[in-house]
Design an enzyme around this catalytic site. Structure first.
Site, PDB file in Angstrom:
ATOM      1  N   CYS A   1     -99.844  49.801 -46.950  1.00 10.01           N
ATOM      2  CA  CYS A   1     -99.396  49.907 -48.331  1.00 10.01           C
ATOM      3  C   CYS A   1     -98.063  49.194 -48.473  1.00 10.01           C
ATOM      4  CB  CYS A   1     -99.249  51.380 -48.719  1.00 10.01           C
ATOM      5  SG  CYS A   1     -98.506  51.627 -50.353  1.00 10.01           S
TER       6      CYS A   1
ATOM      7  N   CYS B   1    -102.638  43.178 -55.487  1.00 11.27           N
ATOM      8  CA  CYS B   1    -102.421  44.619 -55.416  1.00 11.27           C
ATOM      9  C   CYS B   1    -101.538  44.988 -54.222  1.00 11.27           C
ATOM     10  CB  CYS B   1    -103.764  45.345 -55.356  1.00 11.27           C
ATOM     11  SG  CYS B   1    -104.649  45.126 -53.790  1.00 11.27           S
TER      12      CYS B   1
ATOM     13  N   CYS C   1     -94.754  44.495 -41.065  1.00 13.25           N
ATOM     14  CA  CYS C   1     -96.001  45.222 -40.820  1.00 13.25           C
ATOM     15  C   CYS C   1     -95.655  46.488 -40.031  1.00 13.25           C
ATOM     16  CB  CYS C   1     -96.966  44.349 -40.021  1.00 13.25           C
ATOM     17  SG  CYS C   1     -98.413  45.234 -39.392  1.00 13.25           S
TER      18      CYS C   1
ATOM     19  N   CYS D   1     -78.846  29.139 -21.365  1.00 10.45           N
ATOM     20  CA  CYS D   1     -79.386  30.494 -21.262  1.00 10.45           C
ATOM     21  C   CYS D   1     -80.473  30.740 -22.308  1.00 10.45           C
ATOM     22  CB  CYS D   1     -78.257  31.523 -21.381  1.00 10.45           C
ATOM     23  SG  CYS D   1     -78.813  33.221 -21.115  1.00 10.45           S
TER      24      CYS D   1
ATOM     25  N   CYS E   1     -76.459  36.333 -18.802  1.00  5.68           N
ATOM     26  CA  CYS E   1     -75.308  35.555 -18.336  1.00  5.68           C
ATOM     27  C   CYS E   1     -73.966  36.208 -18.671  1.00  5.68           C
ATOM     28  CB  CYS E   1     -75.360  34.132 -18.906  1.00  5.68           C
ATOM     29  SG  CYS E   1     -75.044  34.024 -20.686  1.00  5.68           S
TER      30      CYS E   1
END
Length: 155
Positions: free
Chosen positions: A110, A97, A84, A12, A30
């Protein structure tokens, strides 16, 4: 937020959404019910040698090995990465940074608050007195190491 795991059946392998607080997953393709990987890993690692053999017979040695590897990988990602805010790609910050660029979708964000940053002026987020990250562009950066990197003096 639910985790995506894969059905452990070799025939599967369908992606399955599993809620973080549950111990079982049920494959939508399944209908196979299976332990969530972290719980299976913890049970296996704390079991006696007889208990380990039982689990290997019950689930298959390869499924156990995959559960252990995948759950350790997921734990590492959770401890060392952030997602992200645009595409969800795992991002690890090594240095520099707090203005990040996603390696996948190229979105600026940020690191501190995971807010999406302007394409035109991404640094305005750190310069705006009303921002929660005001003056924190270099928050968490070891400035002693940074000074050594940018020094004109030779050792």
């Amino acid at each position: 937020m639910a985790d995506v795991v894969y059905c452990p059946r070799q025939s599967c392998g369908t992606a399955v959404m599993v809620e973080p607080d549950t111990t079982m997953g049920i494959c939508t393709a399944c209908q196979y019910a299976f332990y969530e990987l972290r719980n299976l890993r913890d049970e296996y690692l704390s079991a006696t040698s007889q208990g380990k053999k039982f689990l290997e017979q019950r689930f298959g040695k390869r499924v156990i090995q995959k559960a252990v590897e995948e759950s350790f990988s997921r734990d590492w990602l959770n401890e060392n990465c952030k997602s992200c805010p645009r595409c969800g790609t795992n991002i690890q910050k090594v240095d520099g940074c707090n203005k990040m660029t996603c390696t996948s979708c190229k979105q600026y964000f940020c690191w501190l608050c995971l807010g999406v940053l302007s394409r035109v002026n991404p640094y305005s987020h750190f310069n705006n007195p009303h921002s929660p990250c005001y003056n924190q562009l270099f928050q968490g950066v070891d400035l002693d190491d940074e000074d050594a990197l940018w020094s004109d003096e030779e050792d």
